[in-house]
Write a protein that holds these residues in place. Sequence first.
Motif, PDB file in Angstrom:
ATOM      1  N   HIS A   1     -35.635 -44.957  -3.186  1.00  9.79           N
ATOM      2  CA  HIS A   1     -36.600 -45.405  -4.282  1.00  9.79           C
ATOM      3  C   HIS A   1     -38.118 -45.070  -3.504  1.00  9.79           C
ATOM      4  O   HIS A   1     -39.051 -44.945  -4.504  1.00  9.79           O
ATOM      5  CB  HIS A   1     -36.381 -46.924  -4.886  1.00  9.79           C
ATOM      6  N   ASP A   2     -38.371 -45.255  -2.286  1.00 12.17           N
ATOM      7  CA  ASP A   2     -39.746 -45.398  -1.991  1.00 12.17           C
ATOM      8  C   ASP A   2     -40.041 -44.213  -0.808  1.00 12.17           C
ATOM      9  O   ASP A   2     -41.028 -44.537  -0.103  1.00 12.17           O
ATOM     10  CB  ASP A   2     -39.939 -46.943  -1.324  1.00 12.17           C
ATOM     11  N   TRP A   3     -39.500 -43.149  -0.899  1.00 12.94           N
ATOM     12  CA  TRP A   3     -39.631 -42.133   0.195  1.00 12.94           C
ATOM     13  C   TRP A   3     -40.495 -41.237  -0.272  1.00 12.94           C
ATOM     14  O   TRP A   3     -40.710 -41.138  -1.507  1.00 12.94           O
ATOM     15  CB  TRP A   3     -38.258 -41.513   0.494  1.00 12.94           C
ATOM     16  N   GLU A   4     -41.345 -40.722   0.714  1.00 11.17           N
ATOM     17  CA  GLU A   4     -42.389 -39.712   0.198  1.00 11.17           C
ATOM     18  C   GLU A   4     -42.307 -38.305   0.857  1.00 11.17           C
ATOM     19  O   GLU A   4     -42.162 -38.690   2.372  1.00 11.17           O
ATOM     20  CB  GLU A   4     -43.994 -40.206   0.355  1.00 11.17           C
ATOM     21  N   PRO A   5     -42.509 -37.102   0.693  1.00 17.26           N
ATOM     22  CA  PRO A   5     -42.418 -36.081   1.402  1.00 17.26           C
ATOM     23  C   PRO A   5     -43.745 -35.802   2.237  1.00 17.26           C
ATOM     24  O   PRO A   5     -44.486 -36.322   1.786  1.00 17.26           O
ATOM     25  CB  PRO A   5     -42.250 -34.791   0.260  1.00 17.26           C
ATOM     26  N   THR A   6     -43.248 -35.319   3.492  1.00 18.36           N
ATOM     27  CA  THR A   6     -44.471 -35.248   4.421  1.00 18.36           C
ATOM     28  C   THR A   6     -45.045 -33.621   4.009  1.00 18.36           C
ATOM     29  O   THR A   6     -44.377 -32.878   3.373  1.00 18.36           O
ATOM     30  CB  THR A   6     -43.974 -35.213   5.691  1.00 18.36           C
ATOM     31  N   ALA A   7     -46.401 -33.519   4.435  1.00 18.82           N
ATOM     32  CA  ALA A   7     -47.020 -32.224   4.274  1.00 18.82           C
ATOM     33  C   ALA A   7     -46.143 -31.111   4.949  1.00 18.82           C
ATOM     34  O   ALA A   7     -46.211 -29.908   4.523  1.00 18.82           O
ATOM     35  CB  ALA A   7     -48.513 -32.301   4.896  1.00 18.82           C
ATOM     36  N   LYS A   8     -45.753 -31.358   5.889  1.00 19.73           N
ATOM     37  CA  LYS A   8     -44.796 -30.322   6.773  1.00 19.73           C
ATOM     38  C   LYS A   8     -43.707 -29.781   5.795  1.00 19.73           C
ATOM     39  O   LYS A   8     -43.448 -28.792   5.760  1.00 19.73           O
ATOM     40  CB  LYS A   8     -44.297 -30.804   8.059  1.00 19.73           C
ATOM     41  N   LEU A   9     -43.130 -30.888   5.107  1.00 19.85           N
ATOM     42  CA  LEU A   9     -41.956 -30.519   4.432  1.00 19.85           C
ATOM     43  C   LEU A   9     -42.471 -29.719   3.232  1.00 19.85           C
ATOM     44  O   LEU A   9     -41.762 -28.649   2.943  1.00 19.85           O
ATOM     45  CB  LEU A   9     -41.246 -31.744   3.978  1.00 19.85           C
ATOM     46  N   MET A  10     -43.283 -30.043   2.649  1.00 22.60           N
ATOM     47  CA  MET A  10     -44.111 -29.568   1.432  1.00 22.60           C
ATOM     48  C   MET A  10     -44.303 -28.024   1.593  1.00 22.60           C
ATOM     49  O   MET A  10     -44.240 -26.977   0.998  1.00 22.60           O
ATOM     50  CB  MET A  10     -45.117 -30.098   0.824  1.00 22.60           C
ATOM     51  N   GLY A  11     -44.649 -27.842   2.798  1.00 21.53           N
ATOM     52  CA  GLY A  11     -45.131 -26.384   3.536  1.00 21.53           C
ATOM     53  C   GLY A  11     -43.949 -25.647   3.556  1.00 21.53           C
ATOM     54  O   GLY A  11     -43.889 -24.444   3.316  1.00 21.53           O
ATOM     55  N   GLU A  12     -42.538 -26.308   4.144  1.00 14.91           N
ATOM     56  CA  GLU A  12     -41.518 -25.437   4.208  1.00 14.91           C
ATOM     57  C   GLU A  12     -41.009 -25.019   2.895  1.00 14.91           C
ATOM     58  O   GLU A  12     -40.358 -23.977   2.736  1.00 14.91           O
ATOM     59  CB  GLU A  12     -40.480 -26.476   4.925  1.00 14.91           C
ATOM     60  N   MET A  13     -41.303 -25.852   1.789  1.00 14.09           N
ATOM     61  CA  MET A  13     -40.792 -25.570   0.403  1.00 14.09           C
ATOM     62  C   MET A  13     -41.374 -24.523  -0.138  1.00 14.09           C
ATOM     63  O   MET A  13     -41.003 -23.927  -1.124  1.00 14.09           O
ATOM     64  CB  MET A  13     -40.781 -26.922  -0.228  1.00 14.09           C
ATOM     65  N   GLU A  14     -42.491 -23.976   0.452  1.00 13.13           N
ATOM     66  CA  GLU A  14     -43.000 -22.948   0.065  1.00 13.13           C
ATOM     67  C   GLU A  14     -42.147 -21.476   0.079  1.00 13.13           C
ATOM     68  O   GLU A  14     -42.284 -20.511  -0.876  1.00 13.13           O
ATOM     69  CB  GLU A  14     -44.032 -22.245   0.776  1.00 13.13           C
ATOM     70  N   LYS A  15     -40.927 -21.549   0.689  1.00 13.35           N
ATOM     71  CA  LYS A  15     -40.048 -20.468   1.184  1.00 13.35           C
ATOM     72  C   LYS A  15     -38.971 -20.671   0.178  1.00 13.35           C
ATOM     73  O   LYS A  15     -37.783 -19.877   0.163  1.00 13.35           O
ATOM     74  CB  LYS A  15     -39.641 -20.273   2.347  1.00 13.35           C
ATOM     75  N   ALA A  16     -38.730 -21.875  -0.489  1.00 11.83           N
ATOM     76  CA  ALA A  16     -37.261 -22.192  -1.229  1.00 11.83           C
ATOM     77  C   ALA A  16     -37.228 -21.484  -2.213  1.00 11.83           C
ATOM     78  O   ALA A  16     -38.014 -20.658  -3.132  1.00 11.83           O
ATOM     79  CB  ALA A  16     -37.462 -23.649  -1.508  1.00 11.83           C
TER      80      ALA A  16
END
Length: 315
Positions: free
Chosen positions: A72-87
């Motif tokens: 419920h209260d988790w937030e993605p990190t900037a690093k993870l968001m960067g990794e998702m550029e390739k998803a």
Amino acid sequence: MKGKRSRTWSILLILTLLLMGGCSRPAEEAQGNTEEKLLVYASFYPMYDFAKNIGKDKIDLKLMIPPGVEAHDWEPTAKLMGEMEKADVFIYNGLDIEPWAEKMTGSIENDQLITVEASQDVDLIKAEEHEDEHEEEEEHGEYDPHVWLNPMNAMKQAENIKNAFVKADEENKDFYEANFEEFANKLRALDEKYKQELSNMKRKEIVVAHAAFGYLANRYDLEQVAITGLSPQEEPSAAKLAEITEFAKDHSLKYIFFETLTSPKLAQVLAAEVGAETLVLNPLEGLTQEEINAGKDYIAVMEENLAALKTALGE
């Protein structure tokens, strides 16, 4: 002359073999890389499990919310968001259980990303109305987001995920379709088991830690009474606790349910007040690392939930 000619042929043979070996290695490597896996990110555990059942070894699957962390209260990190550029595919439940999801997808620079809101086209139930004014603001939204706890809803979510995989990788459509049907059959069997084994229980009322089990209760004709609202972080008022205590006493309930990823304190206090015991009813918002290491999955945990419900409702 004869020895010279022999040495020349030997050198030529060695050079030929070396050249053949040099040429064959890239071919072998290319052959090994002909099947690129879909890179798939799933927001939290149920989405991960459904994707795993359908994609199997043709996807590279990432669980975004780590094991043992409450969704419920988790937030993605900037690093993870960067990794998702390739998803290739991003799967989330929707209905505001991941309030960060839509904002994140809007900021990712990846035009090819296929986004799956897995709760699309599921029959939804309205969020419970709470007496406390502050709770109104803390709820997820208009609808209860915990749709996966009804196996038939889980099947619809799995179908939405399957459709996304087919869209992203049409060459393997038959593979994804077959895996979906296999998983759907398991979900149908689970649903039938719940219906048969809960149909003749002497009780229908369950007191749970937070209001995650509305879809399950609706499916199997149970009455859910929740200590907190749709978010386990909510704090119930004294009046709410008194009301639930009275309900548990009036119905002579022998068990109060708590969860694995949140504090059991409120459930324990309530159980002590009414002379009941506590049992785990898992909302499957996340598994602990120990549960994952033990090989547990959606089906296994739902079967554990059924066993707990039978214990509580059969007394």
